[in-house]
Structure formats: C-alpha cells, structure tokens
Design a protein around this motif. Structure first.
Motif: not given
Length: 628
Positions: A285-287, A311-316, A329-335, A367-371
């Motif tokens: 998801d977006t988080d 689980k957060a992907v950062h933990d992997l 991850v933040g850069s990818f989610m923005r664009q 893309p999804d209706s929830d984000g």
C-alpha cells in the motif's frame, strides 16, 4: 318562505355534481340553497352559505351584484349578464362570470326569491388548461416509460395488475390486456420459479401493509430466455397516508451481472496466478506495508503469509540500506511508474533468520480507490549471481589463457622468423630470397596474433589496422629506405572492416604474396611505381560471418543492394607475363594463392592492364546468407 321554496325536487337538483353553479336566494338575498360547484367557486363550504346574505359571502362583488338582484326582485324579469368580479376562492383576481338571475314566484305569483345560475369562465378555462397539461404530462410520462427498458407497473392493493409500461411487455412477449386484472405473481414473468412466485405473493402483502421490498431476481422473457433485474416494490399512498396502489419496478442488470461474473473470473485467475507464481509477489500500500503476499514470497523470507500481512517492507531490507530505502519508496509513491527500484544496483533482502539474499525487484503501480498500490515481484537471484560470478571468473581465466596463447604463438613465430633470418645469412642469393619470403609469411601470421593479444578481442580482427601494420613490415623487409616503390593502404573510414580469425590468416597471406610478388617483379630495371592495397564494398559486421547488430533485417536488404566486400592489390608496373594465372608457374606464392583465397571464403581474380590488379571478392549470397 324559504321552507316553502325548498322542495324535494330542489334538494335533489342542488345535490347533483353539476358543471354549472346554482344558488337559491330569498327576498332578503340570503342563501337558501347552493350546490357544491358554486360553493367551491365562492371559496366556502355549502353550509357556510346557508342563511347568509350575498354581501356577507361576496363582499368584494356585492356592490356589482346587489343592484342586479334587486332589479329581478322588483321587476320579476330574468337577467342574463357577464361580469368581472372577485370571489374569495381567487382573491385579488377579477374572474369572468357568465350568470343568469331568474325570478322565483310563490303560489300567489309574487316574486319570492332569485334562482342564480353562474359559471366562472376564467376558472373553467384555467381548469381546462390544467386538464390538458395533466393529460400531456401523463402522455409524456407514458412515452418516456414506454421507451425505457425498465419495468414500471401499477397494482391494486390486493396485487392485481392495473397498468404496465410497454418495454417489459414487449420483452415478455405478451400484451397488457392479457395480464390486466391477474395477480402479479402469476404473470408469465415469474411462473418459471415457484419459489419466486411465493416470494412475490408475500412481498405484495408486505407492501400493502406499507413496507418496501427490493432484491435481484431472474425473470422469464420471450422465447423462455432469462434476464437479471434489480426488482423493487413500493407502496403508493394518498393524502391520508393510506396505501392505494402497489408500484413494482425493475432495471435490467444483466450487463452488470455479466461484468461482475467476468470480474470474479478475472480475480480468480489473478489469485490463482498470484498464489501459484514461483517468484515472490506482494501487494504494497501507499504506506509501504504489505497487504497481500503469496506463498513463494513468504517462503523466500522465512515467514508465513499471515506474518507478512501488514509488515512494513523496510523490515525486509538490510539495516545498512533502510534509510535510503525509505527515500526510494517515498519517491516512487509520489511518481509511480513501471520500473525497477534502484536500477543497476545490486539489491539485497533480509530474511527472518537474519541472513541476506540477493534479489531482483520489479514494481508495477496499481492505482486503487483506496489509494496507490504497488505489485512487487521479488526474485531470489543468490544462486544465479553466484553462477554468474563463476562464469565471469571462468571467462576471465579463458581470456587470460587465450591472451597467453596468442602471446606465445606470436613469440614462437618470431623465433621462427629469427631462425630464418639467421639461416639466410649463410645461404646463397636464391635460398636467401626463399627464406625471406617464408619470413614474410611468418611475419603476417605473427602480426595477426600480436594484434589480437594487444586488443584482447579474439572474436575478429579489424583488417584496416592489420593491413597497415603488415604493409609497413613488408616495406621494411623488401624496400628499406628505397623511395623506388610507394606502398599505400586505402581503407574505408565509415565502417570498420572486421574479419574472423580463421579467415584473417589466409587473407593476410594472400596480401603478403601479392605485395611481395609486385615488389619483386612489377618494377624491373629500377623502375619506380606504386602498389596500393585497398578495401571496399559494404562490409557489414565480420566478413564471412553474421554482421554486428546494426538494424536487423534491414541490413540484409542493404547488403543485397550494395557492393559485396572486396580487397585488392593494385600496381602500375609491367603486368603479368602472358598466360600466367594464379596457381600456375613455379613460384610457391602463386601456387598458394587459389588455396588461400578459398580458405578465406573469397573469389580471387587477376587482370593485367596498365599494371596488375588482383582482387578478393566475398560472394554477396554467402555473406547475406550468413547475415540472415
């Protein structure tokens, strides 16, 4: 007197719902009787008129009406007139009235009252306009309903059909007359399903009690076909809140149902592909949290699927890379875009037991209706990278070995050349010339191995560089500092002329023999002249082997249209002796030429006109076939 006037016949007349207003006034102009039509026009109930005078009931119109009424009472003659007067039912509006005042006489013939006949023409016209408007509205509504493929009907409270629009009747294959008055649940739309019939019967009873029912049902249409509809039945109430009719309606949802079934099939295929994939797949998801993971991903990281969910992907990600990973991850989610994260970098992931694995990660935005969501594919490439490293080491070792081989071959050929040179010092002139020719042949092969060694490219040889170096060796060997003969090399500048090793060696020997022969015999008695070695034609890739990738199929077409590759040795000397041709004569070099030309895959031609021209031509068909 009013009692005498009100006979049973008059009571019956005034009780009728007539289209014209009637009233009976006594001599004091008080209402003895009035019908409902005139009472409504006056804006009062019938009972509110009785015993009251015209002045009390119609105060705004009394000043116009009283003189006329008095005139009838006094003269005993009827009076017909039209007048604009305001009545309580239409305050502030002067209505057009068409009225007649008729004298009413007693038994002695005396005028005892007035019979009023009145019609509000303005109200009649307004009522007519309203009636027509309602009729047109009903017709428009009927046309709209008939042209919509929705079911709309009207049922009596006991569930019998009264009205239905045309579209479902046509689709069902029957007419309104065939079902009017029948119980709705026993019409042909429903009788294919006994359970549905029972449900509709119960639903009609519930709606008659004021409920509204709704559900998706399957109805039967013409030809015993089926249609899915969204069905609803609702009560229609009057002003007192009583249920007067039941209104069933339905909307065709067959397309929606088919879309839902197609979506369900698609989701099922996706889930089976997702679950059965041999590479790890996860929905992020977006988080940056894992919403869904397949079994391959769970097994890859040493978790269960339930443990990975949320689980957060950062933990992997290994600890040393987590800070940078947050930014990625933040850069990818923005664009978001279909791409590899950290492209051209080696990626590593952290398993549950703390060990690291090499991975490749693909990212597919969804893309999804929830984000924003991302489908991540993760492939464990630890074994592949190990195998690749092993292959690279083997390739390096092979390269080093080939390099050493060519270096040793070159050294061995140089030793042979040195031995020939030493032997030539103690030989007579004829033997010395033969040894020097052999030494030149050895030089041509040694030079080829030296270039391969220098460039560490063992697939093919760039012939322009090779020929320039070879001609320089021949110049040093045969001409020294003598300016008598010029040796020139002409090679194309736009495309490299490459030849694979097994053909380059005999090609170099051919050039060596042709140049050596020209130096020895083309310029007798100290003549000056020029010897040129030229490359030409279209050499796509390596001569005699598939060309380098320069455009695919188009290269074959251009090769078919262009000149085939060629190499020639040209001199402006005395030319060949009459009747001499390659393969003839006692000279070893001339005898070797046809064999060497065949080994390098070319056709050798020689002509003698204003000098000698020897040309090697690579067949277009052969090169094109190899290219294709």
């Amino acid at each position: 007197m009013s009692g005498d006037l009100r006979s049973a016949a008059l009571d019956m007349l005034f009780a009728q719902d007539l289209p014209i207003g009637l009233a009976l006034l006594d001599s004091d102009l008080r209402y003895c009787a009035i019908n409902a039509t005139l009472a409504r026009a006056n804006g009062l109930e019938v009972a509110a008129h009785l015993g009251r005078s015209v002045v009390d009931v119609l105060p705004q119109a009394a000043h116009d009406l009283i003189p006329l009424l008095r005139g009838v009472l006094e003269t005993g003659r009827p009076h017909h007139f039209q007048i604009d007067a305001e009545v309580p039912s239409l305050p502030g509006v002067a209505s057009e009235w068409d009225a007649s005042y008729l004298p009413v006489k007693d038994d002695q013939g005396q005028v005892a009252g007035v019979l009023v006949r009145a019609a509000n023409r303005s109200q009649e016209r307004a009522d007519e306009r309203l009636r027509r408007a309602r009729q047109e509205s009903d017709q428009r509504l009927r046309r709209v309903l008939d042209n919509l493929f929705v079911f709309v009907g009207v049922l009596s409270p006991d569930g019998r059909v009264q009205e239905a629009n045309r579209a479902p009747l046509d689709a069902g294959g029957f007419t309104l007359e065939q079902i009017r008055g029948r119980e709705f649940w026993l019409t042909p739309w429903w009788t294919h399903d006994p359970l549905l019939v029972d449900w509709l019967k119960d639903a009609a009873a519930r709606v008659a009690r004021g409920e509204t029912v709704r559900r998706d049902v399957v109805v039967r249409m013409a030809g015993d076909t089926r249609m899915d509809i969204d069905f609803m039945m609702a009560p229609l109430r009057d002003d007192q809140g009583r249920v007067t009719h039941l209104i069933p309606s339905g909307i065709d949802i067959s397309a929606r149902r088919e879309s839902e079934r197609a979506l369900a099939r698609s989701e099922d295929r996706f889930r089976r592909a997702f679950e059965g994939a041999t590479i790890g797949m996860g929905l992020i998801d977006t988080d940056g949290r894992i919403q869904l993971a397949n079994e391959s991903l769970a097994r890859m990281f040493g978790y269960t699927r339930d443990e990975l969910a949320g689980k957060a992907v950062h933990d992997l990600v290994p600890t040393r890379q987590r800070e940078a990973h947050h930014g990625h991850v933040g850069s990818f989610m923005r664009q978001p875009a279909l791409r590899y994260m950290a492209k051209r970098q080696e990626l590593y992931a952290l398993r549950r037991d703390g060990t690291e694995i090499a991975v490749e990660i693909g990212l597919n935005p969804m893309p999804d209706s929830d984000g924003q969501q991302v489908l991540a594919t993760v492939n464990d490439v630890t074994e592949r990278r190990a195998a690749q490293s092993q292959i690279e080491r083997a390739l390096q070792e092979k390269t080093a070995l080939l390099n050493e081989v060519h270096h040793r071959v070159k050294n061995n050929l140089q030793v042979i050349s040195s031995l020939l040179s030493l032997q030539a010092r103690h030989a007579d002139d004829r033997v010395r010339d033969a040894l020097r020719d052999s030494q030149s042949r050895v030089h041509s092969m040694s030079l080829l191995h030296q270039l391969l060694y220098e460039r560490s490219d063992f697939s093919a040889l760039e012939m322009g560089t090779y020929l320039r170096r070879l001609i320089q060796l021949l110049r040093d060997t045969y001409l020294g500092q003598s300016p008598q003969i010029d040796l020139l090399v002409e090679t194309p500048q736009d495309l490299p002329w490459r030849m694979e090793l097994q053909r380059a060696i005999p090609c170099g020997l051919v050039v060596t023999e042709l140049v050596t022969n020209a130096i020895k015999h083309a310029f007798p008695d100290g003549r000056t002249g020029q010897i040129r070695v030229r490359l030409g034609g279209t050499a796509l890739g390596e001569v005699g082997s598939p060309p380098a990738a320069t455009g695919g199929v188009g290269d074959h077409d251009r090769l078919a249209e262009a000149d085939p590759p060629w190499l020639e040795v040209v001199d402006d000397g005395v030319g060949l002796p009459p009747g001499m041709a390659p393969g003839q004569g006692r000279s070893l070099g001339l005898q070797l030429l046809p064999l060497l030309a065949d080994q390098c895959g070319a056709r050798l031609g020689m002509e003698s006109q204003a000098g000698t021209r020897a040309r090697l031509t690579w067949c277009r068909d052969a090169v094109g076939e190899a290219h294709a």
